[in-house]
Design a protein around this motif. Structure first.
Motif, PDB file in Angstrom:
ATOM      1  N   PHE A 262       0.684  -1.459  -0.382  1.00  0.00           N
ATOM      2  CA  PHE A 262      -0.086   0.141  -0.370  1.00  0.00           C
ATOM      3  C   PHE A 262       0.913   0.942   0.290  1.00  0.00           C
ATOM      4  CE2 PHE A 262      -2.173   3.785   2.493  1.00  0.00           C
ATOM      5  CZ  PHE A 262      -3.297   3.987   1.600  1.00  0.00           C
ATOM      6  N   PHE A 263       2.053   0.885   0.916  1.00  0.00           N
ATOM      7  CA  PHE A 263       2.730   2.478   1.232  1.00  0.00           C
ATOM      8  C   PHE A 263       3.828   2.821  -0.491  1.00  0.00           C
ATOM      9  CE2 PHE A 263       0.902   1.107   5.679  1.00  0.00           C
ATOM     10  CZ  PHE A 263       0.793   2.649   5.022  1.00  0.00           C
ATOM     11  N   GLU A 264       4.117   1.274  -0.920  1.00  0.00           N
ATOM     12  CA  GLU A 264       4.669   1.138  -2.610  1.00  0.00           C
ATOM     13  C   GLU A 264       4.268   2.588  -2.933  1.00  0.00           C
ATOM     14  OE1 GLU A 264       6.661  -1.566  -5.184  1.00  0.00           O
ATOM     15  OE2 GLU A 264       5.924  -2.593  -3.170  1.00  0.00           O
ATOM     16  N   GLY A 265       3.118   1.644  -3.343  1.00  0.00           N
ATOM     17  CA  GLY A 265       2.004   2.376  -3.962  1.00  0.00           C
ATOM     18  C   GLY A 265       2.183   3.733  -3.936  1.00  0.00           C
ATOM     19  N   LEU A 266       2.130   4.779  -2.600  1.00  0.00           N
ATOM     20  CA  LEU A 266       1.645   5.443  -2.787  1.00  0.00           C
ATOM     21  C   LEU A 266       2.911   6.350  -2.674  1.00  0.00           C
ATOM     22  CD1 LEU A 266       0.253   6.631   1.067  1.00  0.00           C
ATOM     23  CD2 LEU A 266      -0.878   6.070  -1.490  1.00  0.00           C
ATOM     24  N   GLY A 267       4.121   5.374  -2.906  1.00  0.00           N
ATOM     25  CA  GLY A 267       5.283   6.061  -3.306  1.00  0.00           C
ATOM     26  C   GLY A 267       5.587   6.252  -4.924  1.00  0.00           C
ATOM     27  N   ILE A 268       4.804   5.521  -5.593  1.00  0.00           N
ATOM     28  CA  ILE A 268       5.084   5.269  -6.872  1.00  0.00           C
ATOM     29  C   ILE A 268       4.377   6.704  -7.384  1.00  0.00           C
ATOM     30  CG2 ILE A 268       4.061   4.112  -8.954  1.00  0.00           C
ATOM     31  CD1 ILE A 268       4.270   0.986  -7.779  1.00  0.00           C
ATOM     32  N   LEU A 269       3.188   6.745  -6.990  1.00  0.00           N
ATOM     33  CA  LEU A 269       2.653   8.297  -7.496  1.00  0.00           C
ATOM     34  C   LEU A 269       3.467   9.344  -7.040  1.00  0.00           C
ATOM     35  CD1 LEU A 269      -1.167   6.999  -6.110  1.00  0.00           C
ATOM     36  CD2 LEU A 269      -0.482   7.449  -8.242  1.00  0.00           C
ATOM     37  N   LYS A 270       3.490   9.487  -5.863  1.00  0.00           N
ATOM     38  CA  LYS A 270       4.224  10.658  -5.437  1.00  0.00           C
ATOM     39  C   LYS A 270       5.546  11.050  -5.934  1.00  0.00           C
ATOM     40  CE  LYS A 270       7.193  12.097  -1.373  1.00  0.00           C
ATOM     41  NZ  LYS A 270       7.698  12.272   0.031  1.00  0.00           N
ATOM     42  N   ARG A 271       6.798   9.764  -7.086  1.00  0.00           N
ATOM     43  CA  ARG A 271       7.650   9.782  -7.174  1.00  0.00           C
ATOM     44  C   ARG A 271       7.343  10.318  -9.103  1.00  0.00           C
ATOM     45  NH1 ARG A 271       9.257   5.056  -5.317  1.00  0.00           N
ATOM     46  NH2 ARG A 271       8.323   3.109  -7.423  1.00  0.00           N
ATOM     47  N   GLU A 272       6.425   9.872  -9.350  1.00  0.00           N
ATOM     48  CA  GLU A 272       5.223  10.517 -10.980  1.00  0.00           C
ATOM     49  C   GLU A 272       4.785  11.750 -10.593  1.00  0.00           C
ATOM     50  OE1 GLU A 272       2.363   7.408 -11.348  1.00  0.00           O
ATOM     51  OE2 GLU A 272       3.887   5.725 -11.888  1.00  0.00           O
ATOM     52  N   GLY A 273       5.100  12.438  -9.550  1.00  0.00           N
ATOM     53  CA  GLY A 273       4.169  13.636  -9.753  1.00  0.00           C
ATOM     54  C   GLY A 273       2.519  14.055  -8.943  1.00  0.00           C
ATOM     55  N   GLU A 274       1.978  12.502  -9.232  1.00  0.00           N
ATOM     56  CA  GLU A 274       0.490  12.161  -9.003  1.00  0.00           C
ATOM     57  C   GLU A 274      -0.307  13.160  -8.062  1.00  0.00           C
ATOM     58  OE1 GLU A 274      -1.574  11.930 -10.967  1.00  0.00           O
ATOM     59  OE2 GLU A 274      -0.019  11.473 -13.169  1.00  0.00           O
ATOM     60  N   ILE A 275       0.371  12.680  -6.917  1.00  0.00           N
ATOM     61  CA  ILE A 275       0.563  13.313  -5.368  1.00  0.00           C
ATOM     62  C   ILE A 275       1.504  13.901  -4.890  1.00  0.00           C
ATOM     63  CG2 ILE A 275      -1.411  11.515  -5.000  1.00  0.00           C
ATOM     64  CD1 ILE A 275       0.815  10.026  -2.851  1.00  0.00           C
ATOM     65  N   ASN A 276       1.150  15.095  -3.769  1.00  0.00           N
ATOM     66  CA  ASN A 276       2.065  15.511  -3.091  1.00  0.00           C
ATOM     67  C   ASN A 276       1.625  16.052  -1.689  1.00  0.00           C
ATOM     68  OD1 ASN A 276       1.057  18.250  -3.444  1.00  0.00           O
ATOM     69  ND2 ASN A 276       1.475  17.352  -5.707  1.00  0.00           N
ATOM     70  N   LEU A 382      -2.775   2.287  -8.910  1.00  0.00           N
ATOM     71  CA  LEU A 382      -3.576   2.884 -10.618  1.00  0.00           C
ATOM     72  C   LEU A 382      -4.687   3.640 -10.276  1.00  0.00           C
ATOM     73  CD1 LEU A 382      -4.390   3.133 -13.800  1.00  0.00           C
ATOM     74  CD2 LEU A 382      -4.818   0.395 -13.085  1.00  0.00           C
ATOM     75  N   ASN A 383      -4.972   2.167  -9.217  1.00  0.00           N
ATOM     76  CA  ASN A 383      -6.673   2.838  -8.601  1.00  0.00           C
ATOM     77  C   ASN A 383      -7.103   3.813  -8.310  1.00  0.00           C
ATOM     78  OD1 ASN A 383      -8.820   0.282  -8.735  1.00  0.00           O
ATOM     79  ND2 ASN A 383      -7.143  -0.549  -8.496  1.00  0.00           N
ATOM     80  N   ILE A 384      -6.341   4.241  -7.020  1.00  0.00           N
ATOM     81  CA  ILE A 384      -5.498   5.847  -6.298  1.00  0.00           C
ATOM     82  C   ILE A 384      -5.916   7.181  -7.604  1.00  0.00           C
ATOM     83  CG2 ILE A 384      -3.994   7.890  -5.208  1.00  0.00           C
ATOM     84  CD1 ILE A 384      -3.617   4.833  -3.295  1.00  0.00           C
ATOM     85  N   LYS A 385      -4.569   6.745  -8.878  1.00  0.00           N
ATOM     86  CA  LYS A 385      -5.318   7.446  -9.285  1.00  0.00           C
ATOM     87  C   LYS A 385      -6.464   7.988 -10.196  1.00  0.00           C
ATOM     88  CE  LYS A 385      -2.012   8.932 -13.867  1.00  0.00           C
ATOM     89  NZ  LYS A 385      -1.062   8.578 -14.552  1.00  0.00           N
ATOM     90  N   THR A 390     -11.956  10.771 -11.221  1.00  0.00           N
ATOM     91  CA  THR A 390     -12.729  10.789 -10.986  1.00  0.00           C
ATOM     92  C   THR A 390     -13.234  12.180 -10.624  1.00  0.00           C
ATOM     93  OG1 THR A 390     -13.115   8.697 -10.589  1.00  0.00           O
ATOM     94  CG2 THR A 390     -15.383   9.598 -10.625  1.00  0.00           C
ATOM     95  N   LYS A 391     -14.522  12.941 -11.011  1.00  0.00           N
ATOM     96  CA  LYS A 391     -15.054  13.942 -10.994  1.00  0.00           C
ATOM     97  C   LYS A 391     -17.316  14.329 -10.455  1.00  0.00           C
ATOM     98  CE  LYS A 391     -11.430  16.320 -12.367  1.00  0.00           C
ATOM     99  NZ  LYS A 391     -10.873  16.961 -10.940  1.00  0.00           N
ATOM    100  N   LYS A 392     -17.361  12.592 -11.181  1.00  0.00           N
ATOM    101  CA  LYS A 392     -19.032  12.894 -10.467  1.00  0.00           C
ATOM    102  C   LYS A 392     -19.056  13.515  -8.496  1.00  0.00           C
ATOM    103  CE  LYS A 392     -18.723   7.629 -10.363  1.00  0.00           C
ATOM    104  NZ  LYS A 392     -19.578   6.708 -11.372  1.00  0.00           N
ATOM    105  N   GLU A 393     -20.075  13.027  -8.842  1.00  0.00           N
ATOM    106  CA  GLU A 393     -20.360  12.836  -7.626  1.00  0.00           C
ATOM    107  C   GLU A 393     -20.860  11.390  -6.660  1.00  0.00           C
ATOM    108  OE1 GLU A 393     -21.152  15.031  -3.287  1.00  0.00           O
ATOM    109  OE2 GLU A 393     -20.619  15.291  -4.711  1.00  0.00           O
TER     110      GLU A 393
END
Length: 422
Positions: A262-276, A382-385, A390-393
């Motif tokens: 799980f934390f590895e997945g967060l690390g991937i997103l952080k390195r890709e610049g998707e989350i900060n 992938l799923n967090i991204k 997703t913009k819909k309510e």
């Protein structure tokens, strides 16, 4: 016409542990249905193991509190620590909790058994009890019910909130250190189950395990899910979402099952610049978080993780409503109460779970959730991204159907239907 029922519940207000919620709901809704519950609980709970608060029983519920002769959790913890230090001087590392294995059979709470049996007999006579109901854990409560059944002949209902005496090999890797106790626990479970007139568990997968390992239970076992007290939703206003995309987790993190991915997945997103730190947070409300700090630091996501201490239950529900996803983890075959809370609150899951019963419930009643069954960091990313894009309510029309089936009021009535056959 309702009957008089003795409820043996170690976990009951003023204790605030999650084990109280099922018994509190049963007592409340059974009384409303015309039954007359009388609860037998503990006067001096082990405060090193339990959480004592200011909660009170539901209005109109009679409760008798009886003393435990001794609370041994803290004492044996100190003793085992001293023993470990002694052998450590010789380079020997103890792998088992020997004092527990040898003296705490079936569990830490054996000091409550004799006083509770004495009090239970008095209640049965004074209140003209028709049925004895026992909530387990602690499993020593099962011994109390067993003895009261043998002495009085009253019908006995054993309700296992947690499984006991089972081989989990089908779902989980069994720890080596538990092997010494397994035959003992299994035999105790077998004796208690055989003495019961009705045996209930909280998941279909657990029910199937008991049938496979204790074939004699087949005609007396039923599944009564934990459910959710939907009345709490009445006073819960719509909450404005956090400004950051928030994944929330509350309570026990279940360190015995894999979590590094799980934390590895967060690390991937952080390195890709998707989350900060400006657009994302993983918000954790709970107790000990130390076992996963190494994983958080390894994947360089410490700045994305917010750790907070426990807060009142209603406040937890508000924080869940404010979040975008709720992380769901389970110890199969058990089902976390977070499943019922999350669906009732209409908050989608990031469900990192094995295939099975929980997956089916999530897909049926919370279809906008993100279910990950492969323990893959790439799947997490992938799923967090996907969720963040997703913009819909989130509108889930199946919540009402879920509450209709899984509200604690509904499951309480389902249990009473089983009682009518005793």
């Amino acid at each position: 016409m309702g009957k008089n029922i003795l409820m043996i519940c170690y976990y009951y207000p003023p204790l605030t542990d999650v084990g109280c919620k099922r018994s509190v709901a049963f007592s409340k809704y059974w009384k409303r249905a015309g039954w007359r519950p009388h609860v037998l609980s503990v006067k001096n709970p082990d405060r090193t193991y339990c959480s004592l608060g200011k909660d009170i029983p539901p209005e109109g519920i009679d409760v008798t509190y009886t003393y435990s002769l001794f609370n041994i959790y803290k004492f044996f913890g100190i003793a085992n620590g001293l023993l470990s230090r002694f052998f450590g001087l010789f380079g020997v590392r103890l792998k088992n909790y020997y004092f527990y294995d040898l003296f705490c059979i079936p569990d830490w709470f054996i000091g409550w058994v004799i006083p509770a049996v004495i009090s239970g007999l008095k209640i049965i006579k004074r209140k003209k009890i028709d049925i004895i109901y026992v909530s387990c854990s602690p499993f020593s409560a099962g011994l109390i019910g067993l003895l009261l059944k043998k002495i009085t002949g009253k019908p006995l209902v054993i309700d296992y909130r947690d499984p006991f005496g089972l081989d989990y090999g089908k779902y989980q890797k069994v720890s080596e250190k538990k092997r010494f106790r397994e035959p003992i626990d299994r035999r105790i479970a077998e004796i208690i189950i055989e003495a019961s007139d009705l045996f209930t568990v909280t998941t279909k997968e657990t029910e199937q395990l008991y049938i496979e390992q204790f074939p004699s239970v087949k005609n007396k076992i039923s599944t009564i899910y934990n459910g959710f007290d939907h009345k709490l939703l009445d006073g819960l206003q719509e909450q404005e979402k956090f400004s950051k995309f928030t994944i929330i987790y509350t309570g026990n993190f279940y360190f015995d099952i894999e979590f590094d991915y799980f934390f590895e997945g967060l690390g991937i997103l952080k390195r890709e610049g998707e989350i900060n730190v400006d657009n994302f947070q993983f918000l954790f409300y709970g107790g000990n978080f130390d076992p996963i700090k190494e994983s958080i630091e390894k994947h360089d996501v410490l700045d994305l993780v917010v750790i907070k201490s426990r807060i009142p239950y209603v406040e937890v529900l508000k924080e869940i409503k404010r979040s975008h996803l709720q992380l769901l983890r389970i110890m199969q075959p058990m089902i976390s109460t977070k499943l019922f809370e999350g669906i009732s609150l209409n908050v989608p899951f990031l469900a990192t779970i094995p295939s099975g019963e929980v997956e089916e419930i999530v897909n049926k009643y919370n279809p906008d959730s993100y279910v990950i069954t492969d323990n893959s960091a790439n799947s997490i990313a992938l799923n967090i991204k996907k969720a963040m894009g997703t913009k819909k309510e989130f509108i889930n029309s199946k919540v009402d159907f879920f509450i209709e089936r899984f509200s604690r009021e509904k499951i309480s009535m389902t249990m009473l239907e089983l009682f009518n056959n005793l």
